[in-house]
Each structure stands twice: as C-alpha cells, then as structure tokens.
Enzyme design. Structure first.
Site, PDB file in Angstrom:
ATOM      1  N   CYS A  77       0.963  -1.228   0.048  1.00  0.00           N
ATOM      2  CA  CYS A  77      -0.008  -0.116  -0.022  1.00  0.00           C
ATOM      3  C   CYS A  77       0.944   0.982  -0.246  1.00  0.00           C
ATOM      4  O   CYS A  77       1.497   1.657   0.989  1.00  0.00           O
ATOM      5  CB  CYS A  77      -0.832   0.051   1.026  1.00  0.00           C
ATOM      6  N   CYS A  86      -0.570   4.471   2.482  1.00  0.00           N
ATOM      7  CA  CYS A  86      -0.420   4.003   3.919  1.00  0.00           C
ATOM      8  C   CYS A  86      -0.132   2.534   4.277  1.00  0.00           C
ATOM      9  O   CYS A  86       0.911   2.339   4.417  1.00  0.00           O
ATOM     10  CB  CYS A  86      -1.619   4.499   4.582  1.00  0.00           C
ATOM     11  N   SER A  87      -1.042   1.810   4.804  1.00  0.00           N
ATOM     12  CA  SER A  87      -0.931   0.324   5.146  1.00  0.00           C
ATOM     13  C   SER A  87      -1.946  -0.437   5.044  1.00  0.00           C
ATOM     14  O   SER A  87      -2.295  -1.242   6.075  1.00  0.00           O
ATOM     15  CB  SER A  87      -0.461   0.506   6.819  1.00  0.00           C
ATOM     16  N   CYS A  88      -2.882  -0.147   3.925  1.00  0.00           N
ATOM     17  CA  CYS A  88      -4.009  -0.987   3.556  1.00  0.00           C
ATOM     18  C   CYS A  88      -3.648  -2.549   3.453  1.00  0.00           C
ATOM     19  O   CYS A  88      -2.558  -2.845   2.761  1.00  0.00           O
ATOM     20  CB  CYS A  88      -4.738  -0.435   2.614  1.00  0.00           C
TER      21      CYS A  88
HETATM   22 FE    FE Z   1      -3.260   2.156   3.046  1.00  0.00          FE
END
Ligand code: FE
Length: 191
Positions: free
Chosen positions: A99, A102-104
């Site tokens: 991602c 961000c950190s999906c």
């Molecule tokens: Fe994300």
C-alpha cells in the site's frame, strides 16, 4: 502531510498509554493480543483459503473471480475485507502487494500487517524496484519471471495465491495450510 493512518496510530498510542497508566490494561497482554493477530490467527485464515484453492479447483475459480465472496464461504470477512481481490502466482508471473499510500492490508485473511509492510521504505521501493526488494527478502526470481505489484487502497485489498509446491500430492488440506506463510500471501516469499 499526515496520513489518516498516522493520525489513528497516534490516537491509539495515546489511548493505550492512558489505559496502562490507569492500570486498566496490562501491556504484556496487549502485546500478546497484537502478536496473535499479526502472526497466528490472521495468516492462518489466509492459509486455509490457499489450501482450499490448491485442493478444490472450483473453489479456486470462485476465489479468483470474487475473492471476498469465496473467502466469505470459509467464514472470513469483515473490516478491510469487503473488497478483496486474490491474485494468482503462476509459472511466469509473481505478484507482490503493497500500500503505497499508507498500510491497507487484507485483515480478515492476514491479520495485522507486519511492521515492515507499513515502513516508508517498503511502500516506496516495492513499486520502484520490486526485484531488489524481493532479493532482500531472499527471493531471487529468474529474469524471465514477470513481477506484478498491486497497490492496495481503502477500496481494494489484495492477497496473493502462491503456487502449490511440487511433491505435495500426498498432503491433505490441513497439512498444506500449515506450509503457507504470511509473506507468501503478501508476495515477499514464494509460499
Ligand atoms: Fe493504506
């Protein structure tokens, strides 16, 4: 500019500190809880999905057609898994998920993302130089292998369906599931 996830992380951290300070939460118990989601419960769900796909061609077809629905058949779903797309590793294509924003991450099948998945270095480099990143994970892909990078978002989360290893015809679904790792389903490992 702060990302929404950074804001959430700061709020969670503040909340955790307040709860610990008031003696309402034991930090060790909290760490064990996070470890469970990051390393045990989460990836095991994904591993069951992979093993089912390896042993049931009809299930595999449904999984690649509509990941969220097929994963739901095994009882997994919910937050961050509503629109889950499964991408299949083949003899000539290797898939990697990231991602960049961000950190999906596909929580229902993989649990919590590892720390490196959220790092700015991984997020930037997985897209720019995936082969170099994979090499650092110990994965030296042949030059003719195509690498496809899938950028997750708030709308779509990805999971990699690794290739079934050779010489595993004698293993049952449960034994196959035990072979599948979290990194294999992110694409930083082959299985
Ligand atoms: Fe994300």
């Amino acid at each position: 500019m702060a990302q929404p996830d950074d804001d959430i992380a700061l709020r969670v951290q503040a909340l955790e500190q307040a709860l610990v300070a008031k003696g309402l939460v034991d930090p060790a118990a909290l760490a064990a809880f996070v470890d469970a989601y990051e390393n045990r419960i989460g990836p095991k769900n994904g591993a069951r999905v992979v093993a089912r796909a390896w042993t049931d061609p009809a299930y595999k077809a449904r999984l690649l057609e509509n990941g969220a629905a097929a994963i739901g058949e095994l009882g997994y779903g919910g937050l961050q898994g509503e629109n889950l797309v499964v991408v299949e590793n083949t003899a000539d294509t290797h898939n990697l998920i990231v991602c960049t924003l961000c950190s999906c991450y596909p929580w229902p099948v993989l649990g919590l993302p590892p720390v490196w998945y959220k790092s700015p270095a991984y997020r930037a480099r997985a897209v720019k130089e995936p082969r170099a990143v994979l090499k650092e994970f110990g994965l030296d892909l042949p030059a003719e292998m195509q690498v496809r990078v899938w950028d997750s978002s708030a709308e779509i989360r990805y999971m990699v369906l690794p290739r079934r290893p050779a010489e595993t015809q004698h293993l049952d679904e449960r034994e196959l599931a035990a072979m599948v790792t979290r990194d294999g389903m992110i694409g930083t490992a082959t299985i």
